[in-house]
Design an enzyme around this catalytic site. Sequence first.
Site, mmCIF file in Angstrom:
data_model
loop_
_atom_site.group_PDB
_atom_site.id
_atom_site.type_symbol
_atom_site.label_atom_id
_atom_site.label_comp_id
_atom_site.label_asym_id
_atom_site.label_seq_id
_atom_site.Cartn_x
_atom_site.Cartn_y
_atom_site.Cartn_z
ATOM 1 N N GLY A 34 7.209 -41.228 -36.779
ATOM 2 C CA GLY A 34 6.189 -41.965 -37.527
ATOM 3 C C GLY A 34 6.314 -41.705 -39.020
ATOM 4 O O GLY A 34 7.366 -41.280 -39.506
ATOM 5 N N ALA A 35 5.214 -41.970 -39.763
ATOM 6 C CA ALA A 35 5.239 -41.933 -41.234
ATOM 7 C C ALA A 35 6.425 -42.776 -41.709
ATOM 8 O O ALA A 35 7.276 -42.331 -42.481
ATOM 9 C CB ALA A 35 5.318 -40.499 -41.767
ATOM 10 N N GLU A 38 11.186 -47.262 -45.553
ATOM 11 C CA GLU A 38 12.255 -48.276 -45.519
ATOM 12 C C GLU A 38 13.474 -47.824 -44.700
ATOM 13 O O GLU A 38 14.177 -48.639 -44.125
ATOM 14 C CB GLU A 38 12.719 -48.610 -46.943
ATOM 15 C CG GLU A 38 11.719 -49.424 -47.752
ATOM 16 C CD GLU A 38 11.429 -50.790 -47.130
ATOM 17 O OE1 GLU A 38 12.362 -51.407 -46.581
ATOM 18 O OE2 GLU A 38 10.259 -51.215 -47.190
ATOM 19 N N HIS A 40 13.447 -46.049 -41.897
ATOM 20 C CA HIS A 40 13.172 -46.376 -40.493
ATOM 21 C C HIS A 40 13.261 -47.889 -40.268
ATOM 22 O O HIS A 40 13.791 -48.359 -39.261
ATOM 23 C CB HIS A 40 11.758 -45.939 -40.106
ATOM 24 C CG HIS A 40 11.522 -44.465 -40.164
ATOM 25 N ND1 HIS A 40 10.651 -43.887 -41.059
ATOM 26 C CD2 HIS A 40 12.024 -43.455 -39.423
ATOM 27 C CE1 HIS A 40 10.627 -42.581 -40.865
ATOM 28 N NE2 HIS A 40 11.455 -42.284 -39.891
ATOM 29 N N GLN A 64 10.449 -29.207 -31.896
ATOM 30 C CA GLN A 64 11.511 -29.093 -32.903
ATOM 31 C C GLN A 64 11.025 -28.427 -34.187
ATOM 32 O O GLN A 64 11.763 -28.311 -35.153
ATOM 33 C CB GLN A 64 12.160 -30.446 -33.185
ATOM 34 C CG GLN A 64 11.274 -31.473 -33.866
ATOM 35 C CD GLN A 64 11.948 -32.840 -33.910
ATOM 36 O OE1 GLN A 64 11.983 -33.555 -32.918
ATOM 37 N NE2 GLN A 64 12.487 -33.212 -35.062
ATOM 38 N N ARG A 190 9.054 -36.679 -45.537
ATOM 39 C CA ARG A 190 8.589 -35.477 -46.238
ATOM 40 C C ARG A 190 8.521 -35.670 -47.755
ATOM 41 O O ARG A 190 7.950 -34.836 -48.445
ATOM 42 C CB ARG A 190 9.479 -34.285 -45.903
ATOM 43 C CG ARG A 190 9.301 -33.819 -44.453
ATOM 44 C CD ARG A 190 10.039 -32.533 -44.151
ATOM 45 N NE ARG A 190 9.641 -31.967 -42.890
ATOM 46 C CZ ARG A 190 10.322 -32.101 -41.732
ATOM 47 N NH1 ARG A 190 11.435 -32.804 -41.699
ATOM 48 N NH2 ARG A 190 9.869 -31.543 -40.624
HETATM 49 O O1 PAF Z 1 14.733 -37.785 -36.757
HETATM 50 C C1 PAF Z 1 13.596 -37.707 -36.254
HETATM 51 O O2 PAF Z 1 12.628 -38.333 -36.706
HETATM 52 C C2 PAF Z 1 13.395 -36.813 -35.051
HETATM 53 O O3 PAF Z 1 14.158 -35.656 -35.138
HETATM 54 C C3 PAF Z 1 13.618 -37.536 -33.713
HETATM 55 C C4 PAF Z 1 15.058 -37.984 -33.556
HETATM 56 C C5 PAF Z 1 12.702 -38.746 -33.611
HETATM 57 C C6 PAF Z 1 13.293 -36.590 -32.549
HETATM 58 O O4 PAF Z 1 11.976 -36.153 -32.588
#
Ligand code: PAF
Length: 287
Positions: A34-35, A38, A40, A64, A190
């Site tokens: 999420g968040a 461009e 994504h 993670q 971030r």
């Molecule tokens: O790159 C990310 O946003 C994350 O590491 C992922 C691949 C969605 C896994 O949580």
Amino acid sequence: MTAPRVFHDPAQLRAEIRVLQAQGQRVGLVPTMGALHEGHLSLVEQSQAACDLTVVTIFVNPTQFAPGEDFEKYPRTLETDLQLLSKFDPVWVLVPEVDAMYPPGSTTVVKAPRIAQPLEGVHRPSHFDGVATIVLKLFEVAPADMAFFGQKDFQQVRVIEEMVHDLLVPIEIVRCEIVREKDGLAMSSRNRYLTAEEREIALSISRSLGSTSRQIESGEIDAAGLRSKMEETLLAAGVDSIDYVAIADPQTLESVQTITAEVVILVAARVGSTRLIDNMLAAPPLP
Ligand code: PAF
């Protein structure tokens, strides 16, 4: 603009994807936390160009993040994310609860492949096990034909490619180029942690990557010299600390001493309390 279809139940998503695939439709997957920015959205665009349906997953994956990292403060902007996705059609979005991805009592973890060990693996030792575990689960609940990942997380893409190879997962991994702001800063969820002053300092990362890659393209072959020049430049620009500056083989991520073929230059550095990563590929001139 069409509001994307939102799923919370992974089993329902899987069942509906299977129906479409039985009708011959191709499905693309864009896993995210999420968040959205461009970067994504460019993954969604590339999925749309190659597939009939795109599935975006939005899940801030707890496994993670190590204790003390930014799991709690990681930006959660679901409403804006859905609005951004509404310009694409058809897009389905999976927004699962933690219990749906990690059923209570689950203890199985994917041990990330060896390529996870250097670089990020040194500084975030459990990170890639968490990434590999959730990505494999996402491939199970959204059994797409292709999955799209950004090269900004260069080592992450290599980890996922190796995992898919080793575990015989029937999905094509598509690497997508880094999307940068006009001034060169690599897009990242971030970046919104940065103050205006920190953002200015953060620009030194992409600038020093650009300058190092130009030197390689002009024939500089001494990797150690280039690395120490980059470290000096970053610290002089005000970067607070450097986890690594590396010049590595893009396939193995092993450190290179003399540059005779394409390399990837990778940086992880902290600006204020924000840890940023970025990278650039560079190839020496042809002989
Ligand atoms: O790159 C990310 O946003 C994350 O590491 C992922 C691949 C969605 C896994 O949580």
